[in-house]
Motif scaffolding. Sequence first.
Motif, PDB file in Angstrom:
ATOM      1  N   LYS A 120       0.814  -1.214   0.000  1.00  0.00           N
ATOM      2  CA  LYS A 120       0.000   0.000   0.000  1.00  0.00           C
ATOM      3  C   LYS A 120       0.852   1.271   0.000  1.00  0.00           C
ATOM      4  CE  LYS A 120      -4.274  -1.574   0.031  1.00  0.00           C
ATOM      5  NZ  LYS A 120      -5.294  -1.198  -0.981  1.00  0.00           N
ATOM      6  N   GLY A 121       2.117   1.173   0.379  1.00  0.00           N
ATOM      7  CA  GLY A 121       3.046   2.293   0.231  1.00  0.00           C
ATOM      8  C   GLY A 121       2.814   3.472   1.159  1.00  0.00           C
ATOM      9  N   ALA A 122       2.211   3.250   2.320  1.00  0.00           N
ATOM     10  CA  ALA A 122       1.916   4.370   3.233  1.00  0.00           C
ATOM     11  C   ALA A 122       3.177   5.083   3.703  1.00  0.00           C
ATOM     12  CB  ALA A 122       1.121   3.860   4.432  1.00  0.00           C
ATOM     13  N   HIS A 123       4.299   4.378   3.755  1.00  0.00           N
ATOM     14  CA  HIS A 123       5.545   4.998   4.225  1.00  0.00           C
ATOM     15  C   HIS A 123       5.975   6.156   3.329  1.00  0.00           C
ATOM     16  CE1 HIS A 123       6.786   2.134   1.143  1.00  0.00           C
ATOM     17  NE2 HIS A 123       7.946   2.770   1.042  1.00  0.00           N
ATOM     18  N   LEU A 124       5.648   6.078   2.050  1.00  0.00           N
ATOM     19  CA  LEU A 124       6.013   7.161   1.138  1.00  0.00           C
ATOM     20  C   LEU A 124       5.291   8.453   1.509  1.00  0.00           C
ATOM     21  CD1 LEU A 124       5.854   5.220  -2.258  1.00  0.00           C
ATOM     22  CD2 LEU A 124       7.889   5.809  -0.933  1.00  0.00           C
ATOM     23  N   LEU A 125       4.025   8.332   1.878  1.00  0.00           N
ATOM     24  CA  LEU A 125       3.248   9.522   2.232  1.00  0.00           C
ATOM     25  C   LEU A 125       3.700  10.091   3.572  1.00  0.00           C
ATOM     26  CD1 LEU A 125       0.999  11.478   1.570  1.00  0.00           C
ATOM     27  CD2 LEU A 125      -0.638   9.859   2.553  1.00  0.00           C
ATOM     28  N   ILE A 126       4.011   9.240   4.526  1.00  0.00           N
ATOM     29  CA  ILE A 126       4.502   9.727   5.818  1.00  0.00           C
ATOM     30  C   ILE A 126       5.790  10.514   5.628  1.00  0.00           C
ATOM     31  CG2 ILE A 126       5.462   8.973   8.030  1.00  0.00           C
ATOM     32  CD1 ILE A 126       3.446   6.661   7.957  1.00  0.00           C
ATOM     33  N   LYS A 127       6.690  10.004   4.815  1.00  0.00           N
ATOM     34  CA  LYS A 127       7.939  10.717   4.551  1.00  0.00           C
ATOM     35  C   LYS A 127       7.680  12.034   3.830  1.00  0.00           C
ATOM     36  CE  LYS A 127      10.808   6.537   4.293  1.00  0.00           C
ATOM     37  NZ  LYS A 127      11.656   5.677   3.408  1.00  0.00           N
ATOM     38  N   ALA A 128       6.692  12.040   2.932  1.00  0.00           N
ATOM     39  CA  ALA A 128       6.375  13.273   2.205  1.00  0.00           C
ATOM     40  C   ALA A 128       5.805  14.325   3.135  1.00  0.00           C
ATOM     41  CB  ALA A 128       5.385  12.963   1.080  1.00  0.00           C
ATOM     42  N   VAL A 129       4.901  13.936   4.013  1.00  0.00           N
ATOM     43  CA  VAL A 129       4.314  14.881   4.967  1.00  0.00           C
ATOM     44  C   VAL A 129       5.404  15.480   5.857  1.00  0.00           C
ATOM     45  CG1 VAL A 129       2.805  15.056   6.994  1.00  0.00           C
ATOM     46  CG2 VAL A 129       2.019  13.856   4.935  1.00  0.00           C
ATOM     47  N   ALA A 130       6.393  14.684   6.200  1.00  0.00           N
ATOM     48  CA  ALA A 130       7.488  15.185   7.028  1.00  0.00           C
ATOM     49  C   ALA A 130       8.272  16.293   6.330  1.00  0.00           C
ATOM     50  CB  ALA A 130       8.425  14.036   7.399  1.00  0.00           C
ATOM     51  N   ARG A 131       8.211  16.332   5.018  1.00  0.00           N
ATOM     52  CA  ARG A 131       8.973  17.337   4.256  1.00  0.00           C
ATOM     53  C   ARG A 131       8.136  18.525   3.806  1.00  0.00           C
ATOM     54  NH1 ARG A 131      11.939  13.703  -0.174  1.00  0.00           N
ATOM     55  NH2 ARG A 131      12.284  15.794  -1.077  1.00  0.00           N
ATOM     56  N   VAL A 132       6.859  18.549   4.146  1.00  0.00           N
ATOM     57  CA  VAL A 132       5.989  19.674   3.792  1.00  0.00           C
ATOM     58  C   VAL A 132       5.413  20.248   5.083  1.00  0.00           C
ATOM     59  CG1 VAL A 132       4.066  20.490   2.391  1.00  0.00           C
ATOM     60  CG2 VAL A 132       5.398  18.505   1.635  1.00  0.00           C
ATOM     61  N   PRO A 133       5.975  21.304   5.607  1.00  0.00           N
ATOM     62  CA  PRO A 133       5.520  21.862   6.884  1.00  0.00           C
ATOM     63  C   PRO A 133       4.058  22.287   6.835  1.00  0.00           C
ATOM     64  CG  PRO A 133       7.626  22.809   6.228  1.00  0.00           C
ATOM     65  CD  PRO A 133       7.124  22.037   5.049  1.00  0.00           C
ATOM     66  N   GLY A 134       3.387  22.108   7.970  1.00  0.00           N
ATOM     67  CA  GLY A 134       2.020  22.600   8.109  1.00  0.00           C
ATOM     68  C   GLY A 134       0.945  21.710   7.534  1.00  0.00           C
ATOM     69  N   VAL A 135       1.310  20.573   6.947  1.00  0.00           N
ATOM     70  CA  VAL A 135       0.332  19.644   6.372  1.00  0.00           C
ATOM     71  C   VAL A 135       0.065  18.528   7.373  1.00  0.00           C
ATOM     72  CG1 VAL A 135      -0.079  17.953   4.546  1.00  0.00           C
ATOM     73  CG2 VAL A 135       0.957  20.154   4.002  1.00  0.00           C
ATOM     74  N   TYR A 136      -1.213  18.148   7.477  1.00  0.00           N
ATOM     75  CA  TYR A 136      -1.617  17.110   8.420  1.00  0.00           C
ATOM     76  C   TYR A 136      -2.123  15.888   7.649  1.00  0.00           C
ATOM     77  CZ  TYR A 136      -1.137  20.418  12.240  1.00  0.00           C
ATOM     78  OH  TYR A 136      -0.622  21.305  13.158  1.00  0.00           O
ATOM     79  N   LEU A 137      -2.049  14.734   8.305  1.00  0.00           N
ATOM     80  CA  LEU A 137      -2.437  13.471   7.675  1.00  0.00           C
ATOM     81  C   LEU A 137      -3.217  12.626   8.665  1.00  0.00           C
ATOM     82  CD1 LEU A 137      -2.292  11.191   5.519  1.00  0.00           C
ATOM     83  CD2 LEU A 137      -0.027  10.609   6.447  1.00  0.00           C
ATOM     84  N   LYS A 138      -4.357  12.082   8.202  1.00  0.00           N
ATOM     85  CA  LYS A 138      -5.133  11.130   8.984  1.00  0.00           C
ATOM     86  C   LYS A 138      -5.097   9.790   8.263  1.00  0.00           C
ATOM     87  CE  LYS A 138      -8.226  14.583  11.014  1.00  0.00           C
ATOM     88  NZ  LYS A 138      -9.640  14.983  11.270  1.00  0.00           N
ATOM     89  N   ILE A 139      -4.647   8.762   8.978  1.00  0.00           N
ATOM     90  CA  ILE A 139      -4.538   7.427   8.402  1.00  0.00           C
ATOM     91  C   ILE A 139      -5.580   6.526   9.033  1.00  0.00           C
ATOM     92  CG2 ILE A 139      -3.055   5.422   8.068  1.00  0.00           C
ATOM     93  CD1 ILE A 139      -0.649   7.262   8.188  1.00  0.00           C
ATOM     94  N   ALA A 140      -6.515   6.056   8.233  1.00  0.00           N
ATOM     95  CA  ALA A 140      -7.566   5.150   8.703  1.00  0.00           C
ATOM     96  C   ALA A 140      -7.295   3.764   8.141  1.00  0.00           C
ATOM     97  CB  ALA A 140      -8.939   5.649   8.263  1.00  0.00           C
ATOM     98  N   GLY A 141      -6.954   2.844   9.011  1.00  0.00           N
ATOM     99  CA  GLY A 141      -6.655   1.493   8.568  1.00  0.00           C
ATOM    100  C   GLY A 141      -5.761   0.793   9.565  1.00  0.00           C
ATOM    101  N   ASP A 142      -5.688  -0.509   9.422  1.00  0.00           N
ATOM    102  CA  ASP A 142      -4.841  -1.311  10.289  1.00  0.00           C
ATOM    103  C   ASP A 142      -4.157  -2.365   9.437  1.00  0.00           C
ATOM    104  OD1 ASP A 142      -3.658  -2.120  12.656  1.00  0.00           O
ATOM    105  OD2 ASP A 142      -5.559  -2.185  13.753  1.00  0.00           O
ATOM    106  N   GLY A 143      -3.173  -3.026  10.008  1.00  0.00           N
ATOM    107  CA  GLY A 143      -2.479  -4.054   9.257  1.00  0.00           C
ATOM    108  C   GLY A 143      -1.122  -4.359   9.861  1.00  0.00           C
ATOM    109  N   SER A 144      -0.381  -5.207   9.181  1.00  0.00           N
ATOM    110  CA  SER A 144       0.889  -5.693   9.718  1.00  0.00           C
ATOM    111  C   SER A 144       1.949  -4.610   9.831  1.00  0.00           C
ATOM    112  CB  SER A 144       1.420  -6.822   8.830  1.00  0.00           C
ATOM    113  OG  SER A 144       1.735  -6.330   7.523  1.00  0.00           O
ATOM    114  N   GLN A 145       1.781  -3.496   9.094  1.00  0.00           N
ATOM    115  CA  GLN A 145       2.797  -2.448   9.088  1.00  0.00           C
ATOM    116  C   GLN A 145       2.490  -1.289  10.039  1.00  0.00           C
ATOM    117  OE1 GLN A 145       5.794  -2.510   6.914  1.00  0.00           O
ATOM    118  NE2 GLN A 145       5.053  -4.587   7.313  1.00  0.00           N
ATOM    119  N   ARG A 146       1.420  -1.375  10.791  1.00  0.00           N
ATOM    120  CA  ARG A 146       1.019  -0.204  11.579  1.00  0.00           C
ATOM    121  C   ARG A 146       2.105   0.233  12.560  1.00  0.00           C
ATOM    122  NH1 ARG A 146      -4.577   1.090  14.950  1.00  0.00           N
ATOM    123  NH2 ARG A 146      -3.779   2.984  15.964  1.00  0.00           N
TER     124      ARG A 146
END
Length: 370
Positions: A206-232
């Motif tokens: 699902k590649g969620a790690h890519l989005l987390i890293k991207a949010v870390a590089r764009v100040p002031g942007v927030y992210l809500k992650i709805a879901g569960d799984g082996s990578q949580r």
Amino acid sequence: MTLQRKVVHVVVAGSIGGAERLLVDLATRPTESNAQHSVALMTSNPALRTMLTDHGIRVRDRGIVHDDPLSYLWRAFGPRDVRWLTGILQEENADIVHVHTYASHIIGVRAARRLHLPVLRTEHGIQHYTDISCSLFRNWALRHTNSIVAVSDYVRNFVALRAPFVRKHLYTIRNGVDSEYFSEHLPPSDKTPLTLALICRLEPWKGAHLLIKAVARVPGVYLKIAGDGSQRQTLEKLAISLGVHDRITFMGYQPDPRPVLASCHLAVNTSYDEPLGLSVMEALSMGRPVIAFRGGGIPEIVQNGSTGWLLDHRTTQALVIQISHLVDKQDLIARMGKTARAFIEDQGRIETMSQGYAQAYSALDSSMLP
């Protein structure tokens, strides 16, 4: 109108994903699908059982089953479960057997053949075609399936290449969205910082790690992650290590994703070769444009520059560039959200999907074996 056709869905699954949600949508619309639906269920997940029964679906439950490979082999090829399933099909007076997930393919076909019943199979994805461990008797099950429905042209074309002998029985019926349930919502206030929604199972592909890293590089942007799984846990640790745990909320599995989408400006899909993307369609239906990678079935539902943005490269950098461009573009996001909603009303309604299955069921001749 009295419905004569009786469809029994064979569900062998441990998680709740797009396949299970499609089943609920279809089984709760007997008029549009022109069928009565029931489910023969084999699951290790009580939440799946509860979800089906809470929607009023008739469930014939095998009881707790195990998900390990040996249990699968015994279930697929052994005598007990196929005997149980055959009995359920007889008791339900089934006209059609509808199988949905890889684990249901062989046992569903075996039971149907005992009773000379036709089998319809929905291909919700392609992973079992690329996983060598799923190759045992794959072609046998395909050859003894009367009709195969792919959830996107992408999946249909992939299956046609891997198993060309099924092309004459292979069709596309895209998943649909309940556009009344996922109704259009006004976006958050202009004073709300740009907030993204990611709704998916937290698995590696699902590649969620890519989005987390991207949010870390764009100040002031927030992210809500709805879901569960082996990578949580891994993803939560990643957010902490990047110093963005205060801007990223892990909400766990949400049986109703609407509040999450309503509280965000847009949605993001980071999957690798998504078969179609039901969560993407739900976001579009609520008036939320979508950022996604150009691959799989996504381009069939996300129109670049109109209902969302398609990224050519599956990288964090591509996400950073697109998200940064939208930080101060909330008016643009809102306008594209309206276009997204219009697309669903025109091409993505659940009624259209259900009518497609009604035609697929009608085309099956229960008096013939494949």
